[in-house]
Scaffold this active site. Structure first.
Site, short mmCIF file in Angstrom:
data_model
loop_
_atom_site.label_atom_id
_atom_site.label_comp_id
_atom_site.label_asym_id
_atom_site.label_seq_id
_atom_site.Cartn_x
_atom_site.Cartn_y
_atom_site.Cartn_z
N SER A 82 28.70 42.19 35.48
CA SER A 82 29.60 43.35 35.50
C SER A 82 30.02 43.68 34.07
CB SER A 82 30.85 43.02 36.33
OG SER A 82 31.84 44.01 36.18
N TYR A 104 37.93 37.74 38.69
CA TYR A 104 36.70 38.53 38.68
C TYR A 104 36.07 38.53 37.29
CZ TYR A 104 33.44 42.32 39.71
OH TYR A 104 32.30 43.07 39.89
#
Length: 251
Positions: A143, A156
């Site tokens: 990501s 995350y």
């Protein structure tokens, strides 16, 4: 892209980027093992692939359990003889967007288990198989949050930084074994994770789009194109790299 007859496992392929990637592999003649913790979602993806003439099968897998990952890869190899490509896409976000001091321990453990430990398990088992057969290709879905700071999103961000690090370390270790390992780093892309974020505030969609020079969110199919390219023989001199698909956000 040269993907015909490749045997491909994709985790988290019941929806979002995983499903889009599975469908794209299907159009290029690969055989896809559509893995997801929700078997019905995986079956839906398989049905869509088969409807247009592709080859796919569904398997229920919880990547946080090492034995489940072993079974996924062992069953694939037993049926098809080898494993060409492993796409580690399964991932979740935290339930709450909080600063580090308030970050939920539940979110930390759950997100790390899927996004970091799950990728490690899948890489480890796939690499053993690929080493034995003498070739292979792994694409990890990281990501933009694994490349730059992401506030109120500690677990995350930590998990995706880990995926980038694991990608590079393993690529260094296995380059001489004819195994390539790369990662894609999507920015804000239409998916269940983005939908979850957008529901947190009525104004957040406009705020996020103002951060993106191209002025829009990414589409799952656009990320799938990069994954398939990295998995194909068209990128055969590339390993240990991260491809950022973020509409310019990182600029």
């Amino acid at each position: 892209m040269n993907l015909k007859n490749k045997i491909v496992i994709i985790t988290g392929a019941g929806s979002g980027i995983g499903a889009a990637t599975a469908k794209l592999f299907g159009t290029h003649g690969a055989t896809i093992i559509v893995s997801d913790i929700h078997l019905e979602n995986a079956k839906k993806t398989v049905s869509e692939i088969r409807t247009v003439g592709g080859k796919a099968e569904a398997m229920e897998t919880d990547v946080t359990h090492f034995k489940a990952v072993e079974d996924l890869i062992a069953e694939t190899v037993a049926k098809h003889g080898h494993l060409d490509v492993m796409v580690n896409n399964a991932g979740i976000g935290g339930k709450k967007q909080l600063k580090t001091a308030e970050h939920s321990h539940e979110d930390w453990h759950n997100v790390i288990a899927v996004n970091q430990t799950g990728v490690f398990y899948c890489m480890q088992v796939a690499l053993k198989q690929m080493t034995d057969q003498g070739f292979g290709n792994i694409v990890n879905v990281a990501s933009l949050a694994g490349l730059k700071a992401s506030g109120n999103n500690l677990s995350y961000s930590a998990s995706k930084y880990a995926v980038v690090g694991m990608t590079k370390s393993a690529a260094l270790e296995y380059g001489r074994k004819k195994i390539r390992i790369n990662a894609v780093c999507p920015g804000f892309t239409r998916s269940a994770l983005l939908d979850q974020l957008l529901t947190s505030s009525p104004t957040i969609e406009d705020k996020l789009k103002r951060m993106i020079p191209m002025g829009r969110f990414g589409e799952a199919g656009e990320i799938a194109e990069a994954i398939c390219w990295l998995a194909s023989d068209n990128s055969k001199f590339i390993t240990g790299q991260t491809i950022t698909l973020d509409g310019g956000t990182s600029l």
